[in-house]
Scaffold this motif. Structure first.
Motif, PDB file in Angstrom:
ATOM      1  N   ARG A   2       0.843  -1.186   0.000  1.00  0.00           N
ATOM      2  CA  ARG A   2       0.000   0.000   0.000  1.00  0.00           C
ATOM      3  C   ARG A   2       0.883   1.242   0.000  1.00  0.00           C
ATOM      4  O   ARG A   2       2.036   1.192   0.406  1.00  0.00           O
ATOM      5  N   ALA A   3       0.316   2.352  -0.408  1.00  0.00           N
ATOM      6  CA  ALA A   3       0.988   3.640  -0.287  1.00  0.00           C
ATOM      7  C   ALA A   3       0.344   4.369   0.885  1.00  0.00           C
ATOM      8  O   ALA A   3      -0.879   4.371   1.025  1.00  0.00           O
ATOM      9  N   VAL A   4       1.173   4.955   1.743  1.00  0.00           N
ATOM     10  CA  VAL A   4       0.673   5.704   2.888  1.00  0.00           C
ATOM     11  C   VAL A   4       1.502   6.976   3.023  1.00  0.00           C
ATOM     12  O   VAL A   4       2.722   6.950   2.863  1.00  0.00           O
ATOM     13  N   THR A   5       0.825   8.077   3.287  1.00  0.00           N
ATOM     14  CA  THR A   5       1.487   9.372   3.376  1.00  0.00           C
ATOM     15  C   THR A   5       1.433   9.889   4.801  1.00  0.00           C
ATOM     16  O   THR A   5       0.413   9.771   5.474  1.00  0.00           O
ATOM     17  N   VAL A   6       2.556  10.446   5.240  1.00  0.00           N
ATOM     18  CA  VAL A   6       2.629  11.032   6.578  1.00  0.00           C
ATOM     19  C   VAL A   6       3.158  12.456   6.470  1.00  0.00           C
ATOM     20  O   VAL A   6       3.947  12.776   5.580  1.00  0.00           O
ATOM     21  N   PRO A   7       2.723  13.323   7.394  1.00  0.00           N
ATOM     22  CA  PRO A   7       3.276  14.680   7.407  1.00  0.00           C
ATOM     23  C   PRO A   7       4.676  14.665   8.011  1.00  0.00           C
ATOM     24  O   PRO A   7       4.981  13.853   8.887  1.00  0.00           O
ATOM     25  N   VAL A   8       5.539  15.525   7.508  1.00  0.00           N
ATOM     26  CA  VAL A   8       6.883  15.680   8.060  1.00  0.00           C
ATOM     27  C   VAL A   8       7.211  17.164   8.153  1.00  0.00           C
ATOM     28  O   VAL A   8       6.585  18.000   7.509  1.00  0.00           O
ATOM     29  N   THR A   9       8.218  17.460   8.963  1.00  0.00           N
ATOM     30  CA  THR A   9       8.747  18.814   9.069  1.00  0.00           C
ATOM     31  C   THR A   9      10.186  18.792   8.571  1.00  0.00           C
ATOM     32  O   THR A   9      10.721  17.733   8.235  1.00  0.00           O
ATOM     33  N   ALA A  10      10.832  19.949   8.599  1.00  0.00           N
ATOM     34  CA  ALA A  10      12.241  20.003   8.189  1.00  0.00           C
ATOM     35  C   ALA A  10      13.085  19.070   9.048  1.00  0.00           C
ATOM     36  O   ALA A  10      13.985  18.395   8.559  1.00  0.00           O
TER      37      ALA A  10
END
Length: 176
Positions: free
Chosen positions: A67-75
């Motif tokens: 599956r493809a899963v997206t997560v938020p990230v910061t610098a």
């Protein structure tokens, strides 16, 4: 380009959808993936290919069962923009440990690796590595098993996630 070759085809049997020498180049197809297998010697058509940026490209590059899963990230959590599609990362969860001791003055913190060796599919909405230039992403999309997707979702609710870039296979750091 090295996976393709031009070949003669019987006159009158060339469909309008075939890629034709002089109208297309193998280099223009670099990075494309096939929707379904193409047998050796079979004509190639645009409808059989998905190019980076096309609708359906991400689904086409997923391995079976993944599956493809997206997560938020910061610098900081996203390695300062130095993670690119094709890299492999570990996901580290940092969270507060709730104390049952009412006298505890300071909260306790913990970090643990929750997932290892995830393949990065995209940063933000790009599946290309932007020619190696660092760009701080706001999201990272991984290839993961369904169970890994669940673990990542729970980890995101428990605390903050940080990516840890893995070394290239065969490098001294990859096995450390």
């Amino acid at each position: 380009p090295e996976d393709l070759r031009w070949q003669a085809w019987p006159e009158g049997q060339v469909a309008d959808t075939y890629l034709l020498k002089g109208k297309a180049t193998p280099e223009a197809l670099s990075g494309a993936v096939v929707r379904l297998n193409i047998a050796a010697g079979e004509p190639v058509t645009n409808s059989r290919l998905v190019k980076p940026g096309d609708r359906g490209f991400l689904a086409a590059v997923l391995n079976p069962g993944m599956r493809a899963v997206t997560v938020p990230v910061t610098a900081v959590s996203g390695i300062a923009g130095l993670v690119f599609p094709g890299d492999h990362v570990d996901v580290i969860l940092s969270h507060v440990i709730q104390s049952t001791d009412a006298k505890a003055a300071q909260p306790a913190f913990a970090s643990e690796t929750v997932l290892t060796d995830l393949r990065v599919l995209a940063t933000d909405q790009s599946t290309e590595d932007i020619k190696g230039k660092a760009a701080v992403a706001h999201t990272v999309t991984f290839e993961a098993t369904p169970k890994q997707v669940e673990a990542l979702e729970v980890a995101s609710k428990l605390g903050s996630n940080t990516l840890s870039l893995r070394g290239l296979p065969g490098s001294d750091l990859a096995d450390a």
